[in-house]
Design a protein around this motif. Structure first.
Motif, PDB file in Angstrom:
ATOM      1  N   THR A  89       8.125 -33.531 -28.256  1.00 21.19           N
ATOM      2  CA  THR A  89       9.081 -34.547 -28.424  1.00 21.19           C
ATOM      3  C   THR A  89      10.348 -34.104 -27.517  1.00 21.19           C
ATOM      4  O   THR A  89      11.439 -34.810 -27.408  1.00 21.19           O
ATOM      5  N   LEU A  90      10.568 -32.629 -27.007  1.00 18.36           N
ATOM      6  CA  LEU A  90      11.648 -31.881 -26.568  1.00 18.36           C
ATOM      7  C   LEU A  90      11.509 -31.902 -25.209  1.00 18.36           C
ATOM      8  O   LEU A  90      10.376 -31.717 -24.503  1.00 18.36           O
ATOM      9  N   THR A  91      12.846 -31.827 -24.363  1.00 20.58           N
ATOM     10  CA  THR A  91      12.769 -31.474 -23.055  1.00 20.58           C
ATOM     11  C   THR A  91      12.632 -30.130 -22.942  1.00 20.58           C
ATOM     12  O   THR A  91      12.960 -29.260 -23.777  1.00 20.58           O
ATOM     13  N   ILE A  95      13.453 -27.010 -25.657  1.00 21.13           N
ATOM     14  CA  ILE A  95      12.657 -26.049 -26.235  1.00 21.13           C
ATOM     15  C   ILE A  95      13.119 -24.742 -26.209  1.00 21.13           C
ATOM     16  O   ILE A  95      13.092 -24.043 -27.159  1.00 21.13           O
ATOM     17  N   THR A  96      13.677 -24.484 -24.953  1.00 26.46           N
ATOM     18  CA  THR A  96      14.488 -23.073 -24.925  1.00 26.46           C
ATOM     19  C   THR A  96      15.310 -22.909 -26.299  1.00 26.46           C
ATOM     20  O   THR A  96      15.296 -21.631 -26.619  1.00 26.46           O
ATOM     21  N   THR A  97      15.996 -23.787 -26.273  1.00 25.66           N
ATOM     22  CA  THR A  97      17.227 -23.766 -27.383  1.00 25.66           C
ATOM     23  C   THR A  97      16.635 -23.579 -28.628  1.00 25.66           C
ATOM     24  O   THR A  97      17.059 -22.677 -29.554  1.00 25.66           O
ATOM     25  N   ALA A  98      15.619 -24.430 -29.085  1.00 27.14           N
ATOM     26  CA  ALA A  98      14.940 -24.521 -30.216  1.00 27.14           C
ATOM     27  C   ALA A  98      14.216 -23.069 -30.600  1.00 27.14           C
ATOM     28  O   ALA A  98      14.370 -22.455 -31.609  1.00 27.14           O
ATOM     29  N   VAL A  99      13.597 -22.377 -29.332  1.00 18.82           N
ATOM     30  CA  VAL A  99      12.902 -21.400 -29.781  1.00 18.82           C
ATOM     31  C   VAL A  99      13.840 -20.155 -29.973  1.00 18.82           C
ATOM     32  O   VAL A  99      13.607 -19.208 -30.640  1.00 18.82           O
ATOM     33  N   GLU A 100      14.883 -20.001 -29.325  1.00 20.91           N
ATOM     34  CA  GLU A 100      16.046 -18.977 -29.475  1.00 20.91           C
ATOM     35  C   GLU A 100      16.522 -19.134 -30.456  1.00 20.91           C
ATOM     36  O   GLU A 100      16.811 -17.934 -31.277  1.00 20.91           O
ATOM     37  N   ARG A 101      16.871 -20.323 -31.144  1.00 17.66           N
ATOM     38  CA  ARG A 101      17.546 -20.517 -32.195  1.00 17.66           C
ATOM     39  C   ARG A 101      16.714 -20.162 -33.668  1.00 17.66           C
ATOM     40  O   ARG A 101      16.805 -19.745 -34.713  1.00 17.66           O
TER      41      ARG A 101
END
Length: 147
Positions: A89-91, A95-101
């Motif tokens: 559901t993410l751009t 995704i990059t932000t979610a994975v890093e965080r």
């Protein structure tokens, strides 16, 4: 990449690999249970079975069916707010932000999932062993009843 980041990445990869191994084992066991059930059906329908053999065999088959259900449940598709369903559901930037965080949270969630899958696999193996023993007992009872 810092040492902590490298450790998190390694832990993440290890947990995902364990989930893959567990799913592979479950798939092999499902195939085994299916083959045993097909073999039991082929053999049992042509044999004259006495009551004790029918009871032991019936319980053995029932345990194998329960084990297959347990295995299927352990490999069912994931749902929740981490991993593939969320990522779909993410751009790319999100995704990059979610994975890093959320790498630590993802490791924790995947670890809980791996433990649940492993526990289901262990229970299924116990059911398969018990069901197989009952099928052997049924075969011995049938052979003894025929003599």
């Amino acid at each position: 990449m810092s040492a902590a980041d490298a450790n998190l990445t390694a832990a993440h990869a290890e947990v995902k690999a364990e989930i893959t191994r567990t799913d592979t084992k479950a798939a092999l066991l499902l195939a085994f249970v299916g083959a045993v059930l097909a073999g039991v059906w082929s053999v049992a329908r042509d044999l004259p079975l006495n009551r004790p053999a029918c009871i032991a065999g019936g319980v053995g088959v029932a345990l194998l069916v329960v084990a297959a259900g347990r295995l299927l449940r352990s490999v069912r598709p994931l749902s929740g707010s981490h991993g593939f369903p969320l990522w779909a559901t993410l751009t790319p930037e999100e995704i990059t932000t979610a994975v890093e965080r959320d790498l630590s949270a993802d490791i924790a969630g995947l670890s809980r999932l791996a433990v649940a899958k492993y526990t289901a696999l262990r229970h299924a193996v116990d059911l398969i062993r018990t069901g197989g023993a009952l099928l052997v007992l049924a075969a011995l009872l049938a052979a003894g009843g025929a003599a």
